[in-house]
Scaffold this active site. Structure first.
Site, PDB file in Angstrom:
ATOM      1  N   ALA A 110       0.830  -1.209   0.000  1.00 50.43           N
ATOM      2  CA  ALA A 110       0.000   0.000   0.000  1.00 50.43           C
ATOM      3  C   ALA A 110       0.864   1.258   0.000  1.00 50.43           C
ATOM      4  O   ALA A 110       0.559   2.227  -0.703  1.00 50.43           O
ATOM      5  CB  ALA A 110      -0.942  -0.008   1.207  1.00 50.43           C
ATOM      6  N   ASP A 151      -0.434  -9.248  -3.289  1.00 52.07           N
ATOM      7  CA  ASP A 151      -0.585  -8.056  -2.437  1.00 52.07           C
ATOM      8  C   ASP A 151      -0.659  -6.782  -3.272  1.00 52.07           C
ATOM      9  O   ASP A 151      -1.602  -5.996  -3.143  1.00 52.07           O
ATOM     10  CB  ASP A 151       0.609  -7.931  -1.474  1.00 52.07           C
ATOM     11  CG  ASP A 151       0.434  -8.754  -0.221  1.00 52.07           C
ATOM     12  OD1 ASP A 151      -0.322  -9.734  -0.274  1.00 52.07           O
ATOM     13  OD2 ASP A 151       1.058  -8.419   0.803  1.00 52.07           O
TER      14      ASP A 151
HETATM   15  O1  PMV Z   1       1.986 -10.442   2.757  1.00 50.63           O
HETATM   16  P1  PMV Z   1       1.100 -11.412   3.456  1.00 50.63           P
HETATM   17  O2  PMV Z   1       1.479 -11.684   4.845  1.00 50.63           O
HETATM   18  O3  PMV Z   1      -0.339 -11.166   3.216  1.00 50.63           O
HETATM   19  O4  PMV Z   1       1.357 -12.857   2.800  1.00 50.63           O
HETATM   20  C1  PMV Z   1       1.499 -13.027   1.476  1.00 50.63           C
HETATM   21  C2  PMV Z   1       0.818 -14.280   1.056  1.00 50.63           C
HETATM   22  C3  PMV Z   1       1.711 -15.429   0.712  1.00 50.63           C
HETATM   23  O5  PMV Z   1       0.928 -16.266  -0.114  1.00 50.63           O
HETATM   24  C4  PMV Z   1       2.134 -16.182   1.953  1.00 50.63           C
HETATM   25  C5  PMV Z   1       2.963 -14.997  -0.048  1.00 50.63           C
HETATM   26  C6  PMV Z   1       2.699 -14.469  -1.434  1.00 50.63           C
HETATM   27  O6  PMV Z   1       3.610 -13.829  -1.986  1.00 50.63           O
HETATM   28  O7  PMV Z   1       1.621 -14.674  -2.003  1.00 50.63           O
END
Ligand code: PMV
Length: 312
Positions: A110, A151
Site C-alpha cells: 500500500a 498483495d
Molecule cells: O503479505 P502477506 O502476509 O499477506 O502474505 C502473502 C501471502 C503469501 O501467499 C504467503 C505470499 C505471497 O507472496 O503470495
C-alpha cells in the site's frame, strides 16, 4: 531540464487474503479483498534544489533518499521516477499509514502504490492500475523473496480479486455482501520467513506439499463460486478447511488456533489465518447479529485489535 513537482496526495487501502495464501506462490489461485478502513497516504511536495527527503513518521523514520538508497520507500521512488522519466530530486515525500506493519494487511504494497500514484499525479502523468501494481511488485520482489504478486495487485485495484500468479487478473463479483472480522494476533511475522520455511518443507517433500496446495486450490475455486453466486453460508466451512491445510503446511501457531476457535465459539461460521501466518491476522466470517460478540471473543482470546470489514 528540471521537472516541476506540484503538491499531490494519493492513497491505497490495506488488504486481506480470504483464501489460498502460500499455495498461490506455487501456481494455485487465491482470493484477496481490499480493507478500506485502513490505508496508506503519500504526499509529494515541491522542494526545488533540495535532495529528496522522506518523512515516514509512523515507522519512526526521517531520512534522505541518497542516504538510504536501498529500502522499499527509496526503491519505489526511484523506480517510479524512472518510469515517469523524471529525475528523483526537487521534491519531498511524506508517508502516513494506518495499516499495521508485518501483519498480513499489505502495508508495504500500500505504501508503494500510494507513493507511485502521488508521484505520477505530482508531475501530471497517468499511471494505470496495472502499471502501479507492476511498480509495487518490483519492490516486493526486492524485499520479500519470491512474492506471488497478490498483495500489490489487490491493493492497486482496490477490488476483490481472483488471482493466479502470472495469469491475467480476474476481478471477483460479490453477489451477496458479507462481513469479515479481522483480529490482530499482535505477533509480527515477516512474510519472507514463513514463505522460506514453506519452500524448504516443499523441497523436502514435494509430493505431500503439492497435494496440500491442490486441496487449497480446490477450496479457492469453490469459494469463488460461492462468492459469485451469493452462497455466503458455504464460505465459513471453506475457511475452516483452508485453516486446517494451513496448519498442516506449518504456518499456524497456538495463538492463531486459539483466536480462530474463540471466533467460532462466539458464532462465526468459519475462521482462518490470513496472509503468511506465524502471527499476523486471523479472520472470521460473521453475520451482522454476531459481529460484536465475535469481536469481543477475539479480544478476550488475546487479539490486540479487531476490525470488521464489509466485502462487496
Ligand atoms: O503479505 P502477506 O502476509 O499477506 O502474505 C502473502 C501471502 C503469501 O501467499 C504467503 C505470499 C505471497 O507472496 O503470495
Amino acid at each position: 531540464m528540471n521537472t516541476e513537482f506540484a503538491p499531490a496526495t494519493a492513497y491505497a487501502p490495506g488488504k486481506i487474503i480470504l483464501f489460498g495464501e502460500h499455495a498461490v506462490v506455487y501456481g494455485r489461485p487465491a482470493i484477496a479483498v481490499p480493507v478500506l478502513q485502513v490505508q496508506a497516504e503519500a504526499s509529494i511536495n515541491p522542494a526545488r534544489g533540495q535532495p529528496v527527503s522522506i518523512d515516514a513518521a509512523d515507522v519512526g523514520r526521517h531520512y534522505e533518499l541518497d542516504a538510504v538508497p536501498d529500502d522499499p520507500i527509496s526503491s519505489i521512488i526511484r523506480l517510479t521516477c524512472a518510469r515517469l522519466r523524471v529525475a528523483p530530486r526537487g521534491f519531498s515525500v511524506r508517508v502516513r499509514s494506518t495499516i499495521p506493519v508485518a501483519r498480513g494487511l499489505g502495508s508495504g504494497a500500500a505504501v508503494s502504490v500510494a507513493i507511485a500514484r502521488a508521484l505520477a499525479k505530482s508531475v501530471g502523468q497517468e499511471l494505470d492500475r496495472v502499471e502501479v501494481s507492476a511498480l509495487a511488485f518490483e519492490v516486493e520482489k526486492l524485499y520479500h523473496g519470491t512474492p506471488s504478486g497478490i498483495d500489490n495487485t489487490v491493493v492497486a485495484f482496490a477490488q476483490p480479486v481472483y488471482f493466479i500468479r502470472g495469469e491475467p487478473l480476474e476481478l471477483l463479483k460479490v453477489a451477496e455482501p458479507f462481513l469479515i472480522a479481522i483480529a490482530d494476533t499482535g505477533i509480527s511475522a515477516p512474510t519472507h520467513v514463513a514463505v522460506g520455511d514453506v519452500r524448504r518443507a516443499w523441497e523436502a517433500d514435494r509430493s505431500r506439499y503439492e497435494e496440500l496446495f491442490d486441496r487449497i486450490g480446490d477450496i479457492v475455486r469453490r469459494s469463488r463460486s460461492a462468492i459469485e453466486s451469493g452462497r455466503v453460508d458455504e464460505l465459513g466451512p471453506l475457511m475452516n478447511q483452508n485453516q486446517e491445510l494451513l496448519r498442516e503446511i506449518g504456518v499456524s501457531l497456538p495463538e492463531i488456533e486459539r483466536l480462530a476457535q474463540a471466533a467460532r465459539d462466539a458464532g462465526a461460521s468459519g475462521a482462518k489465518l490470513s496472509g503468511a501466518g506465524r502471527g499476523g491476522n486471523v479472520i472470521a466470517l460473521v453475520r451482522e447479529a454476531v459481529q460484536v460478540s465475535v469481536a469481543q471473543a477475539f479480544r478476550s482470546a488475546g487479539a490486540q485489535d479487531v476490525l470488521v470489514t464489509r466485502i462487496g
